[in-house]
Design a protein around this motif. Structure first.
Motif, PDB file in Angstrom:
ATOM      1  N   GLY A 115      -7.015   9.162  -8.058  1.00  0.00           N
ATOM      2  CA  GLY A 115      -7.330   9.559  -6.693  1.00  0.00           C
ATOM      3  C   GLY A 115      -8.261   8.615  -5.948  1.00  0.00           C
ATOM      4  N   SER A 116      -8.806   7.628  -6.646  1.00  0.00           N
ATOM      5  CA  SER A 116      -9.698   6.664  -5.987  1.00  0.00           C
ATOM      6  C   SER A 116      -8.879   5.622  -5.223  1.00  0.00           C
ATOM      7  N   THR A 117      -9.498   5.020  -4.230  1.00  0.00           N
ATOM      8  CA  THR A 117      -8.820   4.003  -3.426  1.00  0.00           C
ATOM      9  C   THR A 117      -8.460   2.811  -4.299  1.00  0.00           C
ATOM     10  N   ASP A 118      -7.288   2.275  -4.099  1.00  0.00           N
ATOM     11  CA  ASP A 118      -6.783   1.164  -4.916  1.00  0.00           C
ATOM     12  C   ASP A 118      -7.276  -0.183  -4.371  1.00  0.00           C
ATOM     13  N   TRP A 119      -8.584  -0.396  -4.426  1.00  0.00           N
ATOM     14  CA  TRP A 119      -9.153  -1.641  -3.891  1.00  0.00           C
ATOM     15  C   TRP A 119      -8.683  -2.865  -4.656  1.00  0.00           C
ATOM     16  N   ALA A 120      -8.313  -2.717  -5.915  1.00  0.00           N
ATOM     17  CA  ALA A 120      -7.862  -3.859  -6.715  1.00  0.00           C
ATOM     18  C   ALA A 120      -6.377  -4.158  -6.540  1.00  0.00           C
ATOM     19  N   GLY A 121      -5.647  -3.285  -5.860  1.00  0.00           N
ATOM     20  CA  GLY A 121      -4.224  -3.540  -5.617  1.00  0.00           C
ATOM     21  C   GLY A 121      -3.371  -3.404  -6.862  1.00  0.00           C
ATOM     22  N   ARG A 122      -3.644  -2.397  -7.679  1.00  0.00           N
ATOM     23  CA  ARG A 122      -2.921  -2.248  -8.938  1.00  0.00           C
ATOM     24  C   ARG A 122      -1.831  -1.180  -8.916  1.00  0.00           C
ATOM     25  N   SER A 123      -1.871  -0.285  -7.949  1.00  0.00           N
ATOM     26  CA  SER A 123      -0.895   0.811  -7.949  1.00  0.00           C
ATOM     27  C   SER A 123       0.504   0.298  -7.603  1.00  0.00           C
ATOM     28  N   GLN A 124       1.489   0.998  -8.109  1.00  0.00           N
ATOM     29  CA  GLN A 124       2.872   0.604  -7.833  1.00  0.00           C
ATOM     30  C   GLN A 124       3.179   0.715  -6.343  1.00  0.00           C
ATOM     31  N   ASP A 125       2.644   1.736  -5.692  1.00  0.00           N
ATOM     32  CA  ASP A 125       2.891   1.898  -4.252  1.00  0.00           C
ATOM     33  C   ASP A 125       2.338   0.708  -3.472  1.00  0.00           C
ATOM     34  N   TYR A 126       1.142   0.250  -3.833  1.00  0.00           N
ATOM     35  CA  TYR A 126       0.581  -0.922  -3.152  1.00  0.00           C
ATOM     36  C   TYR A 126       1.442  -2.151  -3.436  1.00  0.00           C
ATOM     37  N   ARG A 127       1.826  -2.320  -4.668  1.00  0.00           N
ATOM     38  CA  ARG A 127       2.637  -3.496  -5.022  1.00  0.00           C
ATOM     39  C   ARG A 127       3.959  -3.516  -4.268  1.00  0.00           C
ATOM     40  N   ASP A 128       4.544  -2.360  -4.104  1.00  0.00           N
ATOM     41  CA  ASP A 128       5.776  -2.269  -3.312  1.00  0.00           C
ATOM     42  C   ASP A 128       5.493  -2.648  -1.854  1.00  0.00           C
ATOM     43  N   ALA A 129       4.384  -2.149  -1.334  1.00  0.00           N
ATOM     44  CA  ALA A 129       4.023  -2.436   0.063  1.00  0.00           C
ATOM     45  C   ALA A 129       3.736  -3.918   0.266  1.00  0.00           C
ATOM     46  N   ILE A 130       3.046  -4.547  -0.658  1.00  0.00           N
ATOM     47  CA  ILE A 130       2.703  -5.971  -0.479  1.00  0.00           C
ATOM     48  C   ILE A 130       3.957  -6.825  -0.617  1.00  0.00           C
ATOM     49  N   ARG A 131       4.900  -6.398  -1.471  1.00  0.00           N
ATOM     50  CA  ARG A 131       6.185  -7.120  -1.546  1.00  0.00           C
ATOM     51  C   ARG A 131       6.910  -7.037  -0.203  1.00  0.00           C
ATOM     52  N   ASP A 132       6.846  -5.877   0.428  1.00  0.00           N
ATOM     53  CA  ASP A 132       7.444  -5.705   1.748  1.00  0.00           C
ATOM     54  C   ASP A 132       6.758  -6.622   2.760  1.00  0.00           C
ATOM     55  N   VAL A 133       5.450  -6.736   2.652  1.00  0.00           N
ATOM     56  CA  VAL A 133       4.690  -7.630   3.546  1.00  0.00           C
ATOM     57  C   VAL A 133       5.161  -9.070   3.359  1.00  0.00           C
ATOM     58  N   TYR A 134       5.305  -9.501   2.113  1.00  0.00           N
ATOM     59  CA  TYR A 134       5.749 -10.871   1.841  1.00  0.00           C
ATOM     60  C   TYR A 134       7.138 -11.113   2.423  1.00  0.00           C
ATOM     61  N   THR A 135       8.009 -10.113   2.301  1.00  0.00           N
ATOM     62  CA  THR A 135       9.363 -10.231   2.857  1.00  0.00           C
ATOM     63  C   THR A 135       9.298 -10.343   4.376  1.00  0.00           C
ATOM     64  N   ARG A 136       8.512  -9.482   5.003  1.00  0.00           N
ATOM     65  CA  ARG A 136       8.378  -9.516   6.467  1.00  0.00           C
ATOM     66  C   ARG A 136       7.781 -10.851   6.949  1.00  0.00           C
ATOM     67  N   ALA A 137       6.923 -11.435   6.121  1.00  0.00           N
ATOM     68  CA  ALA A 137       6.267 -12.698   6.479  1.00  0.00           C
ATOM     69  C   ALA A 137       7.170 -13.899   6.189  1.00  0.00           C
ATOM     70  N   HIS A 138       8.343 -13.642   5.591  1.00  0.00           N
ATOM     71  CA  HIS A 138       9.309 -14.703   5.260  1.00  0.00           C
ATOM     72  C   HIS A 138       8.704 -15.732   4.304  1.00  0.00           C
ATOM     73  N   LEU A 139       7.959 -15.247   3.315  1.00  0.00           N
ATOM     74  CA  LEU A 139       7.324 -16.150   2.356  1.00  0.00           C
ATOM     75  C   LEU A 139       8.287 -16.499   1.232  1.00  0.00           C
ATOM     76  N   SER A 140       8.280 -17.757   0.848  1.00  0.00           N
ATOM     77  CA  SER A 140       9.091 -18.191  -0.290  1.00  0.00           C
ATOM     78  C   SER A 140       8.382 -17.772  -1.580  1.00  0.00           C
ATOM     79  N   GLN A 141       9.101 -17.821  -2.683  1.00  0.00           N
ATOM     80  CA  GLN A 141       8.506 -17.491  -3.979  1.00  0.00           C
ATOM     81  C   GLN A 141       7.350 -18.448  -4.285  1.00  0.00           C
ATOM     82  N   ASP A 142       7.494 -19.699  -3.905  1.00  0.00           N
ATOM     83  CA  ASP A 142       6.432 -20.683  -4.119  1.00  0.00           C
ATOM     84  C   ASP A 142       5.174 -20.299  -3.330  1.00  0.00           C
ATOM     85  N   GLN A 143       5.349 -19.876  -2.095  1.00  0.00           N
ATOM     86  CA  GLN A 143       4.208 -19.457  -1.275  1.00  0.00           C
ATOM     87  C   GLN A 143       3.545 -18.209  -1.867  1.00  0.00           C
TER      88      GLN A 143
END
Length: 188
Positions: free
Chosen positions: A50-78
């Motif tokens: 229930g604590s805030t995921d400040w370290a970015g370890r939760s699956q929901d955060y990881r899914d969201a950050i992957r979405d961010v990378y996709t929206r930002a058009h980042l390559s795998q290298d980036q």
């Protein structure tokens, strides 16, 4: 003004990251902005306890950050370069937003990274100086004290690079070699 929606936070993070990679990877302000956007995104997710995921370890955060990378058009290298480029700025943004106790609970060191980096540089310079040809007993004592402070600090010796460890081994050998003259010098 109300709290931004999750979609708006993700869009802001994507925009910040895309600008960083398209408008200039040497622009620290863009990287700082991206770090703040990532922290804002992390603030929206919780860990299983229930604590805030400040370290970015939760699956929901990881899914969201992957979405961010996709929206930002980042390559795998980036994307693979991001932890090294962005980590410092994320930590700085976290330090400005949450308490030292919350930082430690999330797995971060409470001490500012700039302070730790300066301490490491000072220690490395001091240790490197011990291998100079004209090392006096007083200089060895100062350097030994610097090494002991590092060993006693939260930074510890375990985090030293192999190069720093080699410099330490050389410094300790010099101290051991000059131990008798050091004792005599201190005895007066």
């Amino acid at each position: 003004m109300g709290k931004k929606s999750l979609e708006r936070v993700k869009a802001d993070a994507a925009t910040a990251l895309e600008k960083y990679f398209t408008e200039g990877e040497n622009n620290i302000d863009l990287l700082r902005s991206a770090g703040a956007a990532v922290v804002e995104l992390r603030s929206r997710f919780q860990q299983k306890d229930g604590s805030t995921d400040w370290a970015g370890r939760s699956q929901d955060y990881r899914d969201a950050i992957r979405d961010v990378y996709t929206r930002a058009h980042l390559s795998q290298d980036q994307v693979s370069k991001l932890p090294g480029k962005l980590g410092y700025h994320v930590r700085q943004a976290l330090g400005a937003r949450i308490s030292a106790d919350e930082l430690e609970a999330a797995g971060f060191k409470a001490e500012d990274p700039k302070i730790r980096q300066n301490a490491r540089r000072t220690t490395a310079a001091a240790l490197a100086a011990t291998v100079a040809p004209s090392v006096t007993p007083a200089v060895l004592i100062v350097h030994a004290n610097s090494l002991l402070k590092r060993a006693d600090s939260g930074d510890g010796l375990a985090e030293m690079t192999e190069q720093e460890r080699e410099v330490c081994r050389i410094a300790l050998a010099a101290i051991e070699k000059h131990a008798a003259s050091l004792s005599k010098a201190l005895a007066g």
